[in-house]
Design an enzyme around this catalytic site. Structure first.
Site, PDB file in Angstrom:
ATOM      1  N   HIS A   1      97.506  51.986  33.902  1.00 44.38           N
ATOM      2  CA  HIS A   1      98.895  51.956  34.363  1.00 44.38           C
ATOM      3  C   HIS A   1      99.232  50.614  34.989  1.00 44.38           C
ATOM      4  CE1 HIS A   1      97.801  56.401  34.861  1.00 44.38           C
ATOM      5  NE2 HIS A   1      98.034  56.093  33.620  1.00 44.38           N
TER       6      HIS A   1
ATOM      7  N   CYS B   1     107.512  50.332  16.576  1.00 44.70           N
ATOM      8  CA  CYS B   1     107.534  49.966  17.991  1.00 44.70           C
ATOM      9  C   CYS B   1     106.157  49.821  18.620  1.00 44.70           C
ATOM     10  CB  CYS B   1     108.374  50.954  18.790  1.00 44.70           C
ATOM     11  SG  CYS B   1     107.674  52.613  18.825  1.00 44.70           S
TER      12      CYS B   1
HETATM   13  C1  PEP Z   1     102.412  53.626  19.905  1.00 43.36           C
HETATM   14  O1  PEP Z   1     101.542  54.503  19.880  1.00 43.36           O
HETATM   15  O2  PEP Z   1     102.461  52.682  19.094  1.00 43.36           O
HETATM   16  C2  PEP Z   1     103.458  53.654  20.928  1.00 43.36           C
HETATM   17  C3  PEP Z   1     104.473  52.828  20.873  1.00 43.36           C
HETATM   18  O3  PEP Z   1     103.295  54.536  21.940  1.00 43.36           O
HETATM   19  P1  PEP Z   1     102.310  54.301  23.183  1.00 43.36           P
HETATM   20  O4  PEP Z   1     101.758  52.900  23.057  1.00 43.36           O
HETATM   21  O5  PEP Z   1     103.122  54.500  24.395  1.00 43.36           O
HETATM   22  O6  PEP Z   1     101.286  55.346  22.944  1.00 43.36           O
END
Ligand code: PEP
Ligand code: MG
Length: 744
Positions: free
Chosen positions: A361, A674
């Site tokens: 975090h 993303c």
């Molecule tokens: C991912 O898994 O690519 C994502 C954007 O979510 P997180 O990194 O928050 O798991």
């Protein structure tokens, strides 16, 4: 000390204390200590070797060896018996030194006539400073009492070195912590920073090491341990989750009879209560370096923390030392919680953690605040002092402490080049990311904290492509209330203005464990009960969150997506929750969003093969490349050993992604990407070339990504990718780099 009694060792300590109190130059002090030690222990030789640089020891004082050898005799780490003690940090006790493996004869010291050898490391809290040796002509092994006495002398030497008591001519007698040090860690957040050290938990300075009133010191220790116990119990009363486990371990140590007994024995032998605590702490640190079991290491860390607390009680030194935070602070800590990091906020120029992980975090917050972060910087806590000049290279995961001129100038050149690049990016901020072949790529930013929002206008992002709502849950000590969430979401929408924000519902579980929720003991949390699975099985929190989003929108358009959906049915069920919440809001007469767009993350390969109906039904899909890649390659994103093993530009993965692009184009489903790879310029142009025209990334990446897109012919790049694929290359990276080198 042939009779080895406690009173003898106390006498030696008393004489050492008198030496410390005398006004004398560093060398004279050292000479006196070697003389006293040899005298008290009845040995012909006592010598002190100190490090003059990282791997060379120098004889700095001796009783019994030739005086001409002082400051001339040197040895490398691992060389001879002294070098062996220095390298391993372990004692060598032998009756017949010349027959020992690795014995090295040094004629300049006249050493050959000494048979027995006892060498101990001089170290303070895990930091190796040198080696202390006694030798005798007669063949004999040293007794445990003698070893103990020498250990105490070594400890006193280490403390005195820390206090600068030996400062004199020559590198080995330089003040501690004045030499340059380079520490290698791991990138937590890219970027470079120059500044001065600010220790999150400053060291406790112990000045009274020796005491001849053991009764009083025992009493002081008893009272301090009592206070410690009470404070641990108080902390336990309000704790939960992981914190509870740590505090239980604290309590176990605080009540440990063995720990207390060892310290009392040290006091009886002449140490002050503080010195006894520190001696135990040093022993724990030395063990820490050797233990590989993660759980045990954690417990040793707990003991280390507890010792610090005890030292603070005994010395009356709180975390507040009165030191002023420098204007350009670089925070150094073993680890830090996200809340504490947010308290420091953007004041920090950089962060260096001795532990931490990429997905922790603290790393998430550092990323949100765009502060360069190096994690796993081994020994940085022992090396750094408040106010030290420091340079942090988040790109390479390097830390330069007290750097010398050549490093400073090279580093400043790098910072200047980055600043120039930033200026270039600023000049294209308002321009669209249009490739040479005329394709416009939409660039969005990822966010999760209010602290992220100021980056929206400055980065040139078209909106927030992923708002990780779990961060608001992770940085708190208790579950946020609905009204608090409404407030946060409202502020997010307000600051975004007319730019869109896609809110992702709570993605907890796996690496994202809420401190106030009972942890699930799952064998494989990444494949376990997480994200939408929790949301659907225990819908209370998700409902509260959806309601908060609906209210925060105050009639404005709202976009929501669900994390970790693995099959169509999960999406449908989650969307039903939104519909239900909407109906309730309407019934309550609350204003509802003028439009609601409901999409999903695609993070599991299974969803790429869902029925056509799913693709028709969902409003948009956002590929979460971080998770998708870990499941595609079966390689844990948190595991340093395998994390980088498979390239994102591996043809299998690119072909798989292209398949998703095709399915979405058949049904006209809006698609974006993303994951972290969207923010890496080379990866980003490849993603754009295979048809991913909407990318969401860290705000700081938008400039570099846009700049490369504007210099790239994506159609030609696509041909390069296809050719490499046809040639059977494992990854298209080399071909792409070649192409960009000549054309980018
Ligand atoms: C991912 O898994 O690519 C994502 C954007 O979510 P997180 O990194 O928050 O798991
Ligand atoms: Mg994910």
């Amino acid at each position: 000390m042939p009779d080895g009694s406690e009173s003898e060792s106390r006498k030696l300590l008393g004489r050492l204390r008198d030496t410390m109190a005398e006004e004398a130059a560093g060398q004279a002090r050292l000479d006196k200590i070697t003389h006293l030690t040899a005298d008290s222990m009845g040995t012909e030789v006592c010598s002190v070797y100190l490090f003059r640089d990282e791997d060379t020891l120098e004889l700095c004082a001796t009783e019994g060896l030739k005086q001409e050898a002082v400051h001339h005799t040197r040895m490398k780490l691992g060389e001879g018996l002294v070098g062996r003690v220095a390298r391993t940090g372990k004692m060598v006790n032998t009756a017949d030194a010349p027959s020992e493996r690795g014995f090295r004869y040094m004629p300049e010291t006249g050493e050959e006539i000494f048979s027995s050898f006892l060498g101990l490391p001089i170290q303070r809290l895990g930091e190796k400073l040198g080696v202390l040796v006694v030798q005798t002509k007669a063949k004999r092994e040293f007794t445990s009492d003698e070893i103990y006495a020498l250990e105490v002398v070594a400890m006193v030497l280490a403390e005195m070195a820390e206090l600068g008591a030996f400062i004199g001519e020559g590198a080995a007698l330089k003040a501690r912590h004045t030499q340059a040090a380079m520490i290698r860690g791991v990138t937590g957040q890219e970027g470079t920073a120059e500044g001065h050290v600010w220790l999150h938990e400053p060291r406790v300075v112990v000045t009274n090491l020796v005491s001849d009133d053991p009764k009083r010191e025992r009493e002081r220790l008893k009272t301090a341990v009592e206070k410690l116990r009470v404070s641990v119990d108080e902390m336990l009363a309000g704790a939960s989750g992981e914190q509870l486990e740590v505090l239980e371990a604290y309590r176990m140590f605080a009540n440990s009879k063995g720990w207390r007994k060892r310290m009392e024995e040290d006091i009886d032998r002449g140490l002050s209560a503080e010195a006894a605590v520190e001696k135990e702490q040093s022993a724990a640190r030395a063990r820490m370096g050797q233990v590989t079991d993660a759980y045990l290491r954690e417990r040793l860390h707990d003991l280390d923390d507890l010792s610090n607390r005890l030292l603070r009680i005994l010395t009356g030194q709180g975390s507040e030392t009165g030191a002023e935070m420098p204007a350009d602070p670089i925070l150094i800590a073993r680890n830090i919680g996200p809340g504490e990091l947010l308290d420091y906020g953007r004041r920090l120029r950089g962060i260096v953690l001795e532990e931490g992980s990429v997905g922790s975090h603290a790393a998430i917050v550092a990323r949100a605040l765009a502060i360069p972060l190096v994690i796993r910087a081994d020994r940085v806590l022992t090396e750094a002092l408040n106010g030290d000049h420091i340079m942090v290279d988040g790109d390479q995961g390097l830390v330069h402490l007290r750097p010398d001129e050549s490093v400073v100038s090279a580093f400043r050149d790098k910072i200047a080049m980055q600043a120039q690049a930033q200026e270039r990016y600023a000049s294209i901020r308002q321009k669209p990311a249009m490739s040479i072949c005329g394709k416009q790529i939409n660039l969005f930013m990822n966010a999760g904290l209010l602290a992220d929002l100021p980056s929206l206008p400055s980065s040139g992002a078209e909106g927030v492509g992923l708002f990780r709502t779990e961060l608001q849950f992770l940085i708190r000590n208790q579950m946020p209330r609905r009204t608090e969430l409404v407030e946060v979401y409202k502020r997010v929408m307000d600051s975004a203005g007319d730019k869109p924000v896609i809110f992702r519902t709570l993605d907890i579980g796996s690496d994202k464990v809420l401190p106030y929720m009972k942890p699930n003991d799952e064998p494989n949390p990444a494949l376990g009960w997480r994200a939408i699975r929790v949301g659907l099985d225990k819908p209370g929190v998700m409902r509260m969150q959806i309601q908060a989003l609906l209210r925060a929108s105050e009639g404005r358009p709202l976009s929501v997506m669900f994390p970790f959906v693995a099959q169509y049915e999960e999406f449908r069920a989650a969307r039903t929750e939104v519909d239900k919440a909407l109906a309730i809001e309407r019934k309550l007469g609350h204003k509802v969003p003028e439009t609601i767009t409901i999409g999903t993350m695609l993070e599991t390969p299974s969803l790429a093969y869902a029925s056509k109906k799913f693709f028709e039904d969902v409003a948009f899909i956002s590929i979460g490349g971080n998770d998708l890649k870990q499941f595609f390659f079966a390689a844990d994103r948190e595991n340093e050993r395998v994390r980088r093993r498979y390239d994102t530009l591996n043809v299998s993965f690119l072909t798989f992604l292209e398949g998703i692009v095709q399915r979405c184009s058949e049904t006209g489903t809006a698609l974006s990407f993303c994951g972290e790879d969207a923010g890496r310029p080379i990866e980003a142009v490849c993603l754009a070339a295979i048809g991913l025209h909407k990318l969401s990334m860290r705000p700081a990446s938008i400039g570099p990504v846009k700049s490369l897109i504007m210099r790239t012919d994506l159609d030609a790049l696509y041909d390069v990718i296809c050719d490499a694929r046809e040639r059977g290359e494992q990854s298209v990276r080399e071909s792409v780099l070649d192409y960009l080198r000549w054309n980018g």
